[in-house]
Design a protein around this motif. Structure first.
Motif, PDB file in Angstrom:
ATOM      1  N   UNK A   1       0.802  -1.226   0.000  1.00 30.49           N
ATOM      2  CA  UNK A   1       0.000   0.000   0.000  1.00 30.49           C
ATOM      3  C   UNK A   1       0.836   1.278   0.000  1.00 30.49           C
ATOM      4  N   UNK A   2       2.067   1.210   0.522  1.00 32.42           N
ATOM      5  CA  UNK A   2       2.925   2.397   0.573  1.00 32.42           C
ATOM      6  C   UNK A   2       3.915   2.461  -0.589  1.00 32.42           C
ATOM      7  N   UNK A   3       3.772   1.555  -1.589  1.00 30.77           N
ATOM      8  CA  UNK A   3       4.828   1.377  -2.581  1.00 30.77           C
ATOM      9  C   UNK A   3       5.131   2.636  -3.383  1.00 30.77           C
ATOM     10  N   UNK A   4       4.101   3.423  -3.712  1.00 25.71           N
ATOM     11  CA  UNK A   4       4.329   4.614  -4.532  1.00 25.71           C
ATOM     12  C   UNK A   4       4.736   5.826  -3.698  1.00 25.71           C
ATOM     13  N   UNK A   5       4.925   5.640  -2.390  1.00 32.22           N
ATOM     14  CA  UNK A   5       5.297   6.750  -1.526  1.00 32.22           C
ATOM     15  C   UNK A   5       6.767   7.110  -1.631  1.00 32.22           C
ATOM     16  N   UNK A   6       7.121   8.194  -0.971  1.00 28.26           N
ATOM     17  CA  UNK A   6       8.451   8.752  -1.126  1.00 28.26           C
ATOM     18  C   UNK A   6       9.569   7.867  -0.613  1.00 28.26           C
ATOM     19  N   UNK A   7       9.423   7.310   0.603  1.00 24.62           N
ATOM     20  CA  UNK A   7      10.523   6.515   1.152  1.00 24.62           C
ATOM     21  C   UNK A   7      10.765   5.265   0.315  1.00 24.62           C
ATOM     22  N   UNK A   8       9.685   4.566  -0.044  1.00 25.98           N
ATOM     23  CA  UNK A   8       9.852   3.330  -0.808  1.00 25.98           C
ATOM     24  C   UNK A   8      10.424   3.605  -2.188  1.00 25.98           C
ATOM     25  N   UNK A   9       9.968   4.656  -2.843  1.00 26.81           N
ATOM     26  CA  UNK A   9      10.520   4.992  -4.154  1.00 26.81           C
ATOM     27  C   UNK A   9      11.979   5.436  -4.039  1.00 26.81           C
ATOM     28  N   UNK A  10      12.305   6.154  -2.960  1.00 25.62           N
ATOM     29  CA  UNK A  10      13.700   6.527  -2.730  1.00 25.62           C
ATOM     30  C   UNK A  10      14.578   5.301  -2.529  1.00 25.62           C
ATOM     31  N   UNK A  11      14.068   4.318  -1.772  1.00 27.57           N
ATOM     32  CA  UNK A  11      14.814   3.088  -1.536  1.00 27.57           C
ATOM     33  C   UNK A  11      14.997   2.306  -2.834  1.00 27.57           C
ATOM     34  N   UNK A  12      13.934   2.215  -3.622  1.00 29.89           N
ATOM     35  CA  UNK A  12      14.014   1.477  -4.886  1.00 29.89           C
ATOM     36  C   UNK A  12      15.021   2.145  -5.833  1.00 29.89           C
ATOM     37  N   UNK A  13      14.968   3.471  -5.924  1.00 31.35           N
ATOM     38  CA  UNK A  13      15.896   4.170  -6.807  1.00 31.35           C
ATOM     39  C   UNK A  13      17.317   4.126  -6.267  1.00 31.35           C
ATOM     40  N   UNK A  14      17.477   4.040  -4.950  1.00 33.79           N
ATOM     41  CA  UNK A  14      18.816   3.916  -4.368  1.00 33.79           C
ATOM     42  C   UNK A  14      19.502   2.651  -4.867  1.00 33.79           C
ATOM     43  N   UNK A  15      18.731   1.567  -5.040  1.00 34.19           N
ATOM     44  CA  UNK A  15      19.325   0.331  -5.561  1.00 34.19           C
ATOM     45  C   UNK A  15      19.852   0.546  -6.971  1.00 34.19           C
ATOM     46  N   UNK A  16      19.155   1.358  -7.760  1.00 34.49           N
ATOM     47  CA  UNK A  16      19.630   1.696  -9.106  1.00 34.49           C
ATOM     48  C   UNK A  16      20.901   2.537  -9.031  1.00 34.49           C
ATOM     49  N   UNK A  17      20.857   3.595  -8.243  1.00 34.99           N
ATOM     50  CA  UNK A  17      22.007   4.503  -8.175  1.00 34.99           C
ATOM     51  C   UNK A  17      23.236   3.792  -7.631  1.00 34.99           C
ATOM     52  N   UNK A  18      23.059   2.983  -6.589  1.00 38.88           N
ATOM     53  CA  UNK A  18      24.190   2.276  -5.999  1.00 38.88           C
ATOM     54  C   UNK A  18      24.757   1.247  -6.975  1.00 38.88           C
ATOM     55  N   UNK A  19      23.881   0.528  -7.650  1.00 41.63           N
ATOM     56  CA  UNK A  19      24.333  -0.464  -8.619  1.00 41.63           C
ATOM     57  C   UNK A  19      25.154   0.157  -9.739  1.00 41.63           C
ATOM     58  N   UNK A  20      24.737   1.328 -10.216  1.00 41.44           N
ATOM     59  CA  UNK A  20      25.464   1.994 -11.293  1.00 41.44           C
ATOM     60  C   UNK A  20      26.831   2.504 -10.832  1.00 41.44           C
ATOM     61  N   UNK A  21      26.953   2.825  -9.543  1.00 42.04           N
ATOM     62  CA  UNK A  21      28.244   3.261  -9.016  1.00 42.04           C
ATOM     63  C   UNK A  21      29.177   2.064  -8.818  1.00 42.04           C
ATOM     64  N   UNK A  22      28.635   0.947  -8.323  1.00 47.17           N
ATOM     65  CA  UNK A  22      29.440  -0.222  -7.992  1.00 47.17           C
ATOM     66  C   UNK A  22      29.830  -1.025  -9.238  1.00 47.17           C
ATOM     67  N   UNK A  23      28.955  -1.082 -10.239  1.00 49.97           N
ATOM     68  CA  UNK A  23      29.128  -1.988 -11.375  1.00 49.97           C
ATOM     69  C   UNK A  23      30.453  -1.830 -12.117  1.00 49.97           C
ATOM     70  N   UNK A  24      30.920  -0.610 -12.434  1.00 51.96           N
ATOM     71  CA  UNK A  24      32.175  -0.518 -13.187  1.00 51.96           C
ATOM     72  C   UNK A  24      33.349  -1.212 -12.495  1.00 51.96           C
TER      73      UNK A  24
END
Length: 417
Positions: A350-373
């Protein structure tokens, strides 16, 4: 409106192609396309600009770029708080303005700390944009058409990236590296145009439908389910980074193919994803998002095996056929995974589209792009089979976890104000 009813009311080419209803969404489509053109135009050329135009050392520029992107990681959570307070539209608008400001700073950079500062702004804008963009789609569409919109915006993004990259390549071919400064100005303008398109959108927030107490999961259960989604998303993030970071080094250094091989594979990927995303999502992908994720990760794991095949000494002669099959499988997996994971990111709890959850989901993207190289280059240095094997294992683990991602259907639309 059910998918069946919608299908009966939508005969014709658009429905057969899996394209969602576009009426009244022109500015949203234009904003997405312009934003993607800006990304494709300059993001791959930042290192070249700072070394060949500004005269800075390549290795030091690389460190400064990575440092700037790392500093911008927490912006996903700041964007989440703004998302809760202001809604997704203002966050998306200011994200584009922030990226434009970062590119303007490129023009006055004189030292490495300024390179890092410029990339903090650019990456902060990108992190803000993708933190809010998925929730913005929930404010523009109904639950029954969201995955088709995620697929459609994914296609738009690939088209925009290709157009931007082609425009940059054409400018460099015609005018040489001196055109890089002009490309930066054009890029900043594209981000401002995208911000203007998003600023005038009319949005309608979805209303969470109350469910009986016995049907509601506890807050702890919801948190665990969403953390599982974030974990399941990481192999997909790494796969996306793999295409940008690893393929060029692998094909040229390990397989001894010409430098153009990576570009050719990227073009094949772009063509398949751009041309087939909406059709596959609408007509071929499993209707349950978690099942699409399961199928996508299975295909992705097989694709990793195909990438690794020509690295075996006895199968080196299979390089081109294996790579073509691998990129085709990769593209099909991307089509299944991208829209389904995005749908789950806004509907799993129920909270999935909220700010904290979306921030957490996008953090996985941002962190992955930093770590991957660093991760993939170290694995490649240890052996040409290792990066593909590690990614294949990660995909199979995610495939086994995906059936637990069962999203409730608790949303309805508010009446327009």
């Amino acid at each position: 409106m059910s998918a069946t009813t919608d299908a009966r009311r939508r005969p014709g080419t658009a429905y057969r192609l899996g394209v969602p209803r576009l009426r009244g969404r022109g500015l949203f489509i234009t904003g997405n396309l312009i934003d993607s053109v800006g990304n494709g135009m300059l993001l791959p050329l930042g290192l070249l600009y700072f070394t060949d135009v500004r005269g800075l050392a390549p290795a030091q520029v690389g460190v400064a770029m990575t440092a700037g992107q790392a500093v911008a990681l927490p912006v996903t959570f700041l964007a989440g708080r703004l998302l809760d307070r202001l809604g997704p539209k203002p966050v998306v608008v200011w994200a584009n303005v922030l990226s434009a400001a970062g590119y303007v700073l490129f023009l006055v950079v004189g030292g490495l700390w300024q390179v890092a500062g410029a990339y903090v702004l650019v990456q902060a804008g990108i992190n803000m944009y993708f933190t809010a963009q998925r929730t913005l789609i929930t404010h523009l569409t109904g639950p029954e058409e969201r995955r088709s919109w995620f697929a459609f915006t994914g296609s738009l993004r690939n088209v925009g990236l290709a157009v931007g990259a082609a425009a940059a390549a054409g400018a460099l071919t015609l005018f040489g590296k001196d055109s890089l400064s002009r490309l930066i100005v054009v890029d900043a303008v594209t981000y401002l145009l995208a911000a203007a398109c998003f600023a005038v959108l009319t949005t309608t927030p979805p209303l969470t439908q109350d469910a009986p107490p016995s049907a509601l999961a506890t807050r702890a259960d919801n948190a665990r389910r969403y953390l599982l989604l974030v974990a399941v998303n990481i192999p997909y993030v790494l796969a996306q980074a793999l295409l940008a970071v690893l393929v060029a080094l692998y094909t040229t250094h390990a397989l001894r193919l010409p430098a153009s091989a990576a570009s050719a594979l990227f073009l094949v990927n772009t063509a398949i994803v751009s041309g087939c995303s909406t059709i596959v999502t609408a007509h071929l992908a499993p209707k349950a998002a978690r099942r699409a994720v399961t199928a996508g990760y299975l295909i992705m794991a097989v694709g990793m095996g195909a990438f690794a095949l020509p690295a075996l000494p006895s199968l080196a002669f299979t390089a081109w056929p294996a790579l073509v099959v691998a990129i085709a499988l990769f593209s099909v997996a991307e089509i299944l995974l991208g829209p389904a994971l995005s749908e789950l990111s806004v509907s799993l709890t129920p909270e999935a589209a909220g700010g904290f959850t979306q921030g957490l989901y996008q953090f996985s993207w941002a962190l992955g792009m930093v770590v991957a190289p660093a991760l993939f280059t170290l694995l490649l240095q240890a052996g040409p089979l290792l990066p593909w094997g590690v990614e294949a294992v990660a995909c199979l683990i995610a495939m086994c976890a995906a059936p637990a991602l069962k999203a409730p259907n608790r949303h309805r639309r508010r009446k327009p104000r």
